[in-house]
Design a protein around this motif. Structure first.
Motif, PDB file in Angstrom:
ATOM      1  N   ASP A   1      -4.803  -2.364   2.455  1.00  0.00           N
ATOM      2  CA  ASP A   1      -5.181  -2.883   1.155  1.00  0.00           C
ATOM      3  C   ASP A   1      -3.990  -3.641   0.566  1.00  0.00           C
TER       4      ASP A   1
ATOM      5  N   GLU B   1      -3.711  -5.243  -2.216  1.00  0.00           N
ATOM      6  CA  GLU B   1      -3.500  -4.892  -3.628  1.00  0.00           C
ATOM      7  C   GLU B   1      -2.629  -3.643  -3.749  1.00  0.00           C
ATOM      8  N   GLU B   2      -2.984  -2.633  -2.938  1.00  0.00           N
ATOM      9  CA  GLU B   2      -2.256  -1.371  -2.972  1.00  0.00           C
ATOM     10  C   GLU B   2      -0.798  -1.596  -2.592  1.00  0.00           C
TER      11      GLU B   2
ATOM     12  N   GLY C   1      -7.055   5.660   1.929  1.00  0.00           N
ATOM     13  CA  GLY C   1      -8.056   4.789   2.526  1.00  0.00           C
ATOM     14  C   GLY C   1      -9.467   5.350   2.498  1.00  0.00           C
TER      15      GLY C   1
ATOM     16  N   GLU D   1      -2.301   5.432   5.691  1.00  0.00           N
ATOM     17  CA  GLU D   1      -3.486   5.088   4.901  1.00  0.00           C
ATOM     18  C   GLU D   1      -3.936   6.265   4.050  1.00  0.00           C
TER      19      GLU D   1
ATOM     20  N   THR E   1      -1.120   0.725   4.974  1.00  0.00           N
ATOM     21  CA  THR E   1      -2.326   0.457   4.207  1.00  0.00           C
ATOM     22  C   THR E   1      -2.996  -0.789   4.761  1.00  0.00           C
TER      23      THR E   1
ATOM     24  N   ARG F   1      -8.760   6.147  -5.788  1.00  0.00           N
ATOM     25  CA  ARG F   1      -7.607   5.533  -5.130  1.00  0.00           C
ATOM     26  C   ARG F   1      -6.596   5.052  -6.171  1.00  0.00           C
TER      27      ARG F   1
END
Lengths: 256, 244
Positions: free
Chosen positions: A187, A189-190, A156, A153, A185, A163
């Motif tokens: 996330d 999207e990430e 994060g 992360e 992660t 980010r």
């Protein structure tokens, strides 16, 4: 890098990971996602050598890992810089053993240039921002020229805008130094922006929570990087990954 | 520096005023000048220098031994769980013994000589260093330790990279306390049996009713304690410049 039937349990009863099989090609970027407590970080720790699996093996280029392996480098969610050392001296910590003084200094300068910290080399960690500290930590991880970069992360704890810049920086670094990257992660999207493949960890449905997480699915992400952050064709992937994480998306089914 | 001098100077002036106004009789409170004269007198006869030198020597030797052993034991207890489980209950119990309880035993074992005083001071210096440093080592940020391990550091190299620099402030405050304890134990040891040293001078002055010498000795102990503390201050500045 290959993970073969990796399993890890704590106290002998609480299984965290079970039967993890994963092949990662050199230079590939793989994202590990999963609900919190699904063993993402634990899996990363098995690869980094900070923890040892109870069963199964981790091999890089066909040879098994031995303890903390020189071929891997880790960056954590927190920068974890030593507060009494300057940014440059913190990056030095990551240099491989036995590198000459002059050579080491040149390498540190080069890395600071890469993560755009050359002007802050002499500052202490307390004097720089969170994003800068995380870039320094990234430079430290890159210092040993790792074949495998493990990121837990890494972005994060950063604000949303930083980010996004860090994600682009990571891709630039990967283009310049094409290491294999395995990153954790939460996330989606990430994961979809950075990774070639997204690995979803979780407990199989119908199993008790302490039976250990397995790989629920491995999703290849289409398209070459840099990707369009606003691309709508990934929305079905995003929705299915979020469903896999147990988050209802209210996304109309079968629109793709 | 200058602001810090205000209170001592004011005290000195008040002392002189009290003496001049005869608020307290001279046999209870000597004048500043008579204390100075007592010092000049003793040092002219070559007595004061020896007392100061022998006391300082005892403190420095005892402090060095006690704090060094304290650092080593603190490293064992602070860094290894097994070391802590093995040693800390016993050391805690020994620490609970009032320090002066050692004096008769040390006198019997080692005789009333240099060794027994140095050992007593070493005991006094050991515990502050041991307590502060072992506690600090146990609380070094585990994330930094793990980061060190992730970059292939272990054992002594990890100690040098992460743990030691992290506990520098605690080491310094431990040394400070240890030094103060050393002077305390010196006086205790010398009060109870010595033929030289500032503690002996205290006993001797009390028995001969030389209140000027009592004041002199107390002031000297304060000055010497502060001067040796300033040495630790120098060490602190050096260490914090490197690792602060």
């Amino acid at each position: 890098m290959r993970l073969d039937a990796v399993a890890r349990s704590f106290d002998g009863t609480r299984n965290v990971l079970r039967d993890i099989n994963l092949d990662i090609a050199p230079g590939e970027i793989v994202a590990l996602i999963g609900a919190s407590g699904s063993g993402k970080s634990t899996l990363l720790r098995q690869v980094s050598g900070l923890d040892r699996p109870d069963a199964g093996t981790v091999t890089i280029d066909g040879t098994p890992l031995v303890g903390v392996d020189q071929r891997c480098a880790v960056a954590f969610q927190e920068p974890r810089l030593l507060p009494w050392r300057s940014v440059a001296h913190n990056v030095e910590v990551g240099l491989p053993r036995g590198i000459g003084r002059a050579h080491g200094r040149a390498r540190v300068a080069e890395l600071l240039e890469l993560v755009q910290l050359s002007d802050s080399a002499h500052l202490r960690p307390s004097q720089i921002s969170g994003g800068m500290a995380q870039r320094a930590a990234l430079a430290r991880a890159l210092a040993r020229g790792p074949g495998v970069l493990l990121l837990d992360e890494p972005f994060g704890a950063l604000d949303a805008l930083t980010r996004l810049t860090m994600q682009d920086l990571l891709l630039e670094i990967h283009a310049a130094v094409p290491a294999t990257i395995l990153f954790v992660t939460h996330d989606v999207e990430e994961a979809l922006y950075l990774a070639d493949r997204v690995v979803l960890l979780g407990v199989e449905s119908g199993y008790p929570p302490h039976s250990g997480a397995v790989i629920r699915s491995v999703v290849p992400v289409p398209g070459t990087r840099p990707r369009d952050r606003a691309r709508s064709s990934l929305s079905h992937l995003r929705a299915s990954l979020l469903e896999g994480l147990g988050v209802p998306t209210h996304h109309p089914a079968h629109t793709f | 520096m200058l602001v810090g001098a205000i209170v001592p100077i004011a005290l000195l002036v008040a002392w002189q005023l009290i003496v001049m106004l005869h608020l307290i009789p001279a046999y209870r409170l000597p004048s500043p000048l008579s204390v100075l004269n007592a010092g000049v007198d003793l040092s002219n006869r070559g007595l004061l220098g020896i007392d100061v030198a022998i006391s300082t020597q005892r403190v420095l030797i005892g402090f060095t031994i006690g704090s060094t052993v304290g650092l080593i034991v603190a490293a064992v207890v602070g860094l290894s769980g097994f070391g802590s489980r093995l040693l800390s209950p016993t050391l805690g119990a020994i620490r609970a013994v009032p320090s002066l309880a050692w004096v008769p035993l040390l006198g019997l074992y080692l005789g009333i000589n240099e060794d027994s005083k140095v050992v007593l001071i070493a005991i006094g210096a050991f515990f502050p260093v041991y307590t502060t440093v072992s506690g600090a080592l146990r609380h070094v940020n585990p994330q930094l330790v793990e980061a060190g391990r992730a970059y292939g550091f272990g054992g002594l190299r990890l100690l040098r990279l992460v743990q030691l620099p992290a506990v520098v402030p605690s080491v310094i405050s431990g040394l400070r306390l240890a030094l103060a304890q050393s002077w305390l134990f010196l006086v205790a040891g010398e009060l109870l049996g010595a033929s030289l040293g500032l503690g002996y001078l205290l006993v001797d002055s009390q028995q001969t009713g030389r209140i000027d010498r009592l004041f002199l000795t107390i002031i000297l102990l304060g000055v010497l304690g502060k001067a040796t503390d300033a040495l630790i201050g120098l060490l602190e500045r050096y260490l914090l410049k490197r690792w602060g």
